[in-house]
Design an enzyme around this catalytic site. Structure first.
Site, mmCIF file in Angstrom:
data_model
loop_
_atom_site.group_PDB
_atom_site.id
_atom_site.type_symbol
_atom_site.label_atom_id
_atom_site.label_comp_id
_atom_site.label_asym_id
_atom_site.label_seq_id
_atom_site.Cartn_x
_atom_site.Cartn_y
_atom_site.Cartn_z
ATOM 1 N N GLY A 1 0.814 -1.201 0.000
ATOM 2 C CA GLY A 1 0.000 0.000 0.000
ATOM 3 C C GLY A 1 0.853 1.259 0.000
ATOM 4 O O GLY A 1 1.994 1.265 -0.469
ATOM 5 N N SER A 2 0.314 2.333 0.565
ATOM 6 C CA SER A 2 0.907 3.659 0.406
ATOM 7 C C SER A 2 2.246 3.854 1.112
ATOM 8 O O SER A 2 2.903 4.878 0.881
ATOM 9 C CB SER A 2 -0.077 4.728 0.894
ATOM 10 O OG SER A 2 -1.229 4.717 0.086
ATOM 11 N N THR A 3 2.657 2.950 1.982
ATOM 12 C CA THR A 3 4.000 3.073 2.570
ATOM 13 C C THR A 3 5.053 3.064 1.468
ATOM 14 O O THR A 3 6.139 3.638 1.625
ATOM 15 C CB THR A 3 4.277 1.935 3.563
ATOM 16 O OG1 THR A 3 4.017 0.678 2.931
ATOM 17 C CG2 THR A 3 3.406 2.059 4.804
#
Length: 727
Positions: A304-306
């Site tokens: 995801g956005s990490t």
């Protein structure tokens, strides 16, 4: 008669002479038969090596247990009023079945079995089920008053901390070997991986006995000492691990997620300070053991956005970051494939900086046009994605950077499609925290010969590469910090009082288990929520990664809630425990230790005070025998320096000492100090300035920062909890 007896005597003389000269009777060596009959050999069991944390705290060790024995031969009873053998096998089997892991029928069968020649054996045992019996169980069985039931001392593997990095440590069990002896064997985790190093070599005792087994007078004993297994010191810090375990347990109970993982690492060295996952298990009993995988190492996720952290770093490093330029948020279409921002509609025309703070997928897609597909993948490889980190643990997965179709590059830029391991994320983040220098993660600190104290293997930090420059790393940290502090930042709930936090939230789709290639959908409970963060932002001392899969959220709760609960608690408590003060962390003054061994303690004390550190003399003063920290090490001003001298010890005040300093003092002084609790010293049983005699017990009580400090809640206004990433 004289001739007859004379002949018999002569024949006997000849026979004796023959036996003495040849040593044989009927073709058999008498010496060998005597050795077989009277020669005895006893096994001297080797002790399995300990597993310890970085400060010597015990994580796994052998401890005293008991072995269950049943005397079944009636000849053991010499007084019918005091029976010493099992008289009622049925009743005995029924009672024992309540205490050991064996069916009543099987116990009865063992109690009544005969030898191959039909005789009754003197005693019987119950295999693995009758071993490693605790003192409490032994006492309970004795209180049943069973005839013929006795116990022998034994050893078992003991894990004093309960569920504690269980999937990393693993467990070991007693197993019967081919020769009939039992040996502790590692079955999972480090116990399995380092079984050879931990396992000692049994010794032996050989001696001559009479027919009853008693040692013959003046007989020679041949002793081959047992060689105990090596001790393994880990990079884990027991206190930080306890912070993590407690916080994860609380969140697991509150939100009942499908799974959780978390890692705490030192970005300067790559040392793993804590590691855990949920569900977990108790290595003593194996209760709760459903999966044998260490998910942080062996399992892959779509992060995801990490992952946007490293897309941002690539853009800055390649001069393609334009924070004040505008783009159209909401959606982005490439060759018929459309991706959207997590709120589905976007925020209109916004800057790339605001887009990153809002965790905009379309910001990454537009940035990719400047960076270029191949260049992005090249930099992701420099950050270690797509290959194993090389951590000193088995079964590591490598993940996959998906590049089959043009849209794969776009989704990879914001953490979907491609897969990584949590340990890869931590390794990559060390480059951002450590001014561009990426450190390889590791968990083994050193392996030590438990008998001699010799260090057999000593691990050192390893630089894996420099994917970005110092300037780029610094800029990335500043932008990550803005996601916590900015009005529209998605990480506002990860703020910690007194410390600047830098990090990136993540909300990732979870692939369906049916292999269809599609994702779980439906509601906000069907996502993997995470945060990859560090603190203090200017000069990070710790990296913490937390991921929570499918938490059960209330209607008003956001996905970041369970993640931030773990992160803020663990990060704040750990920073305080490590004496990293909230104020002026980046500007902390340091001094380099000199070699004071051999000098006069009184003179050195004055020098150290002038240097801004606190000297503690262990002994009566005079010539310094040893010091801690050692020469050439850099320490912050205000630290404690220990100076060992000869003579009796006057106890200092331990008030507010950290556990680490207390353990150093205990080791150097040799005093009998019982440490109760974790964190910082609150009280001590013996007053300061007391001269301590040999063997005098001292009890020191500690309290955790969590008990001492209260975390101020941060009002959560972030939209990250509503982030719904798109294919």
């Amino acid at each position: 008669m004289l001739v007859i007896y004379g002949g018999l005597f002569f024949a006997l003389f000849i026979r004796i002479f023959y036996i003495q000269s040849t040593g044989e009777v009927k073709g058999q060596q008498l010496e060998a038969r005597a050795a077989a009959l009277y020669g005895k050999e006893a096994v001297l069991s080797a002790e399995r090596g300990k597993i310890l944390d970085r400060n010597g705290g015990v994580i796994a060790e052998d401890t005293l247990s008991y072995r269950l024995i049943a005397v079944v031969n009636p000849e053991a009873t010499t007084d019918k009023d005091e029976p010493r053998h099992v008289q009622n096998p049925e009743e005995t089997a029924k009672v024992l079945a309540k205490y050991i892991s064996m069916e009543e029928s099987e116990i009865y069968s063992i109690l009544t079995k005969k030898l191959s020649d039909g005789r009754t054996p003197y005693q019987v045992e119950f295999g693995v089920a009758g071993r490693s019996i605790s003192h409490e169980t032994m006492t309970a069985i004795k209180e049943e008053g069973l005839d013929g039931i006795i116990f022998a001392s034994d050893s078992k593997r003991y894990y004093p901390n309960g569920p504690f990095a269980s999937h990393l440590i693993g467990f070991a069990l007693k197993e019967e070997q081919k020769d009939g002896n039992f040996k502790t064997v590692g079955k999972m985790g480090l116990e399995y991986t380092y079984n050879k190093e931990l396992t000692g070599v049994d010794g032996s005792l050989q001696y001559d006995s009479d027919i009853f087994g008693y040692l013959l007078p003046n007989s020679e004993k041949m002793v081959k000492p047992a060689e105990n297994g090596d001790d393994i010191y880990l990079t884990l810090d027991k206190t930080i691990q306890n912070f993590l375990e407690e916080s994860m347990t609380n969140v697991y109970k509150e939100y009942n997620p499908e799974a959780m993982i978390a890692v705490v690492a030192d970005p300067k060295s790559g040392e793993i300070l804590a590691m855990s996952q949920r569900p977990t298990f108790d290595p003593d009993t194996r209760d709760g053991l459903d999966s044998w995988n260490n998910d942080i190492i062996e399992s892959v996720i779509e992060p995801g956005s990490t992952m946007k952290t490293f897309t941002l770093a690539t853009a800055i490093e390649t001069n393609n970051w334009h924070p004040n330029a505008y783009y159209q948020s909401g959606s982005y279409t490439l060759l018929g494939d459309t991706i959207r921002d997590h709120n589905q509609r976007g925020w209109g025309q916004i800057t790339y900086l605001e887009g990153f703070q809002r965790s905009s997928n379309t910001a990454m897609a537009n940035m990719l046009e400047y960076i270029g597909n191949d260049r992005l993948i090249d930099y992701f490889k420099k950050f270690g994605f797509g290959e194993k980190t090389g951590i000193d643990l088995p079964g590591e997965a490598s993940g996959t950077l998906l590049t089959n179709w043009p849209i794969n590059y776009v989704t990879t830029s914001y953490g979907q499609g491609s897969t990584v391991t949590p340990i890869q994320l931590v390794q990559a983040m060390t480059a951002i925290a450590n001014d561009g220098e990426m450190m390889q993660p590791y968990v083994i600190d050193k392996i030590v010969d438990s008998t001699t104290g010799e260090v057999i293997k000593d691990e050192k930090p390893t630089v894996k590469g420099n994917p970005v420059s110092k300037e780029t790393a610094k800029q990335v940290r500043e932008i990550l910090a803005s996601t916590v502090t900015a009005e529209d930042g998605t990480a506002k709930s990860f703020a910690i009082e007194g410390y600047d936090v830098a990090g990136k939230t993540g909300t990732a789709y979870i692939p369906r288990a049916d292999g269809s290639g599609r994702y779980l959908t439906g509601n906000k409970n069907n996502y993997l929520y995470s945060f990859l963060g560090m603190a203090p932002a200017d000069n990070p001392q710790l990296i913490v990664y937390v991921a929570v899969k499918q938490p059960r959220l209330e209607a008003t709760e956001v996905g970041s809630a369970p993640v931030s609960e773990v992160f803020t608690s663990v990060m704040q408590n750990s920073l305080k425990y490590l004496n990293i003060n909230p104020e002026d962390v980046a500007e902390a003054e340091t001094t380099t230790m000199k070699d004071y061994v051999g000098e006069n303690a009184e003179n050195v004390q004055l020098d150290l005070v002038n240097e801004g550190v606190t000297p503690v003399v262990i002994g009566e003063g005079g010539k310094i025998l040893s010091q801690y920290p050692e020469k050439d090490l850099s320490i912050t001003k205000g630290s404690i320096v220990f100076l060992k001298t000869q003579g009796s010890v006057t106890l200092p005040s331990f008030k507010n000492w950290s556990l680490r300093n207390l353990l150093v003092y205990k080791m150097m002084s040799g005093l009998s100090i019982e440490i109760v609790g974790e964190g910082y010293v609150e009280s001590q049983s013996v007053s300061a300035d007391t001269v301590i005699g040999e063997g005098s017990p001292i009890v020191v009580q500690l309290r955790t920062p969590e008990e001492t400090y209260s975390t101020t809640p941060v009002e959560e206004t972030s939209a990250e909890g509503e982030e719904l990433p798109q294919d």
